[in-house]
Scaffold this active site. Structure first.
Site, PDB file in Angstrom:
ATOM      1  N   TYR A 267      -2.608  -1.146  10.295  1.00 44.61           N
ATOM      2  CA  TYR A 267      -2.609  -1.476   8.866  1.00 44.61           C
ATOM      3  C   TYR A 267      -1.309  -0.996   8.230  1.00 44.61           C
ATOM      4  O   TYR A 267      -0.698  -1.712   7.425  1.00 44.61           O
ATOM      5  CB  TYR A 267      -3.813  -0.829   8.186  1.00 44.61           C
ATOM      6  CG  TYR A 267      -3.882  -1.062   6.695  1.00 44.61           C
ATOM      7  CD1 TYR A 267      -4.388  -2.244   6.179  1.00 44.61           C
ATOM      8  CD2 TYR A 267      -3.437  -0.089   5.803  1.00 44.61           C
ATOM      9  CE1 TYR A 267      -4.445  -2.460   4.815  1.00 44.61           C
ATOM     10  CE2 TYR A 267      -3.500  -0.292   4.441  1.00 44.61           C
ATOM     11  CZ  TYR A 267      -4.006  -1.481   3.948  1.00 44.61           C
ATOM     12  OH  TYR A 267      -4.050  -1.688   2.583  1.00 44.61           O
TER      13      TYR A 267
ATOM     14  N   SER B 246       0.867  -1.173   0.000  1.00 39.51           N
ATOM     15  CA  SER B 246       0.000   0.000   0.000  1.00 39.51           C
ATOM     16  C   SER B 246       0.900   1.217   0.000  1.00 39.51           C
ATOM     17  O   SER B 246       2.071   1.143   0.408  1.00 39.51           O
ATOM     18  CB  SER B 246      -0.893   0.006   1.242  1.00 39.51           C
ATOM     19  OG  SER B 246      -1.514   1.269   1.408  1.00 39.51           O
TER      20      SER B 246
END
Length: 317
Positions: free
Chosen positions: A176, A164
């Protein structure tokens, strides 16, 4: 002087374009295993590669997801159910892949499965939720990769890990980001360890895209649940006004997510089919023109830019 510099840069990009447009031969004979194919990037990539003629082995978390994918693709594509948090499920999927690829080995492994659980501050997220994120996004990636690695090495193939842009610069979603930084590190060390075996590792770093993971209703409900479950002293520390402002920031961010998932899957496809894949692919305009440049700024300046619009906690000093 400047003319020479412009000419040099132009020549560099021209040569890179020429190298990157060279395609691997005999793609129809190559097997690609993709995790997280129930929806989102994995689902689209499976259909995209199937349409191009590759032998897609798609792993779905649910049989319902697998059945829906089979209805949208050719008979070449085959599915298996896989829970990447369970060692026995990974072992069974690896054996299934081995039976399909035989002596040819596995050309491509795409570690796409991932979760965000709840968008919240680190203090608002329970340890159990944090562990769930790490189990899927990092530990699962490592276990699947190491289990499939002998098959990929036999084919001198490709491993594509979906990270990401938050794995390049941590700006939101707490744990995350931690999991995606871990994916980046794992990919980097794996690329160096496997360079003499002909295995190429690519990292795909999407910006903000609208998938099941960023579903507006579910994500906002997750923000509320994190706040409601937070201990009383945490709520007093931040205050209701902070939560309300944070909630609106999350909502605005989710509404601005790109709907063009092909920007990501095209990067994945290139990493699997180009003779000269890139080490890293940044997908999305926000990734390319905001987050990547931001990651090269001095930390203090990046901190200011990222947090200047954040609310102030009730008990801030």
């Amino acid at each position: 002087m400047w003319l020479y510099l412009v000419a040099f840069v132009g020549l560099y990009y021209l040569l890179r374009w020429y190298r990157e447009r060279q395609v691997v031969s005999h793609l129809r004979d190559k097997f690609v295993f993709i995790t997280g194919c129930d929806s989102g990037f994995g689902n689209l990539l499976a259909r995209q590669l199937d349409a191009r003629g590759l032998r897609v082995l798609a792993a779905c978390l649910t049989e319902k997801g697998a059945e829906q994918l089979r209805r949208q693709t050719s008979d070449r594509l085959e599915t298996v159910t896989l829970d990447i948090t369970k060692t026995e499920s990974i072992a069974a999927a690896t054996q299934w892949v081995k039976e399909h690829v035989g002596d040819r080995g596995l050309w491509g492994l795409v570690n796409n499965a991932g979760i965000i659980k709840r968008v919240s501050l680190c203090e608002w997220l329970s340890i159990d939720d944090s562990m769930d994120i790490l189990k899927v996004n990092l530990i699962g990636v490592i276990q699947v990769t190491l289990s499939m690695l002998p098959l990929v090495r036999r084919a001198r193939g490709r491993i594509v890990n979906v990270s990401s842009i938050l794995g390049r610069i941590a700006s939101f979603a707490g744990v995350y980001c931690v999991s995606k930084f871990g994916v980046e590190a794992f990919s980097d060390i794996l690329r160096r360890e496997l360079r003499h075996f002909g295995v190429k590792i690519s990292i795909v770093e999407p910006g903000y895209f609208r998938t099941g993971m960023t579903n507006l209703t579910q994500s906002l409900e997750g923000v509320k649940q994190s706040w409601e479950k937070a201990p009383k002293h945490i709520k007093e520390t931040y205050g209701q006004q902070y939560f309300d402002a944070f909630y609106n920031i999350v909502k605005e961010g989710l509404l601005s997510c790109s709907t063009n998932l092909n920007l990501v899957t095209d990067c994945m496809e290139h990493a699997l089919t180009s003779v000269h894949p890139r080490t890293r692919y940044s997908a999305g305009w926000d990734a390319k023109f905001f987050f990547i440049p931001l990651s090269y700024l001095p930390t203090s300046l990046a901190d200011y830019i990222l947090t200047r619009s954040w609310p102030k906690p009730a008990q801030a000093v």
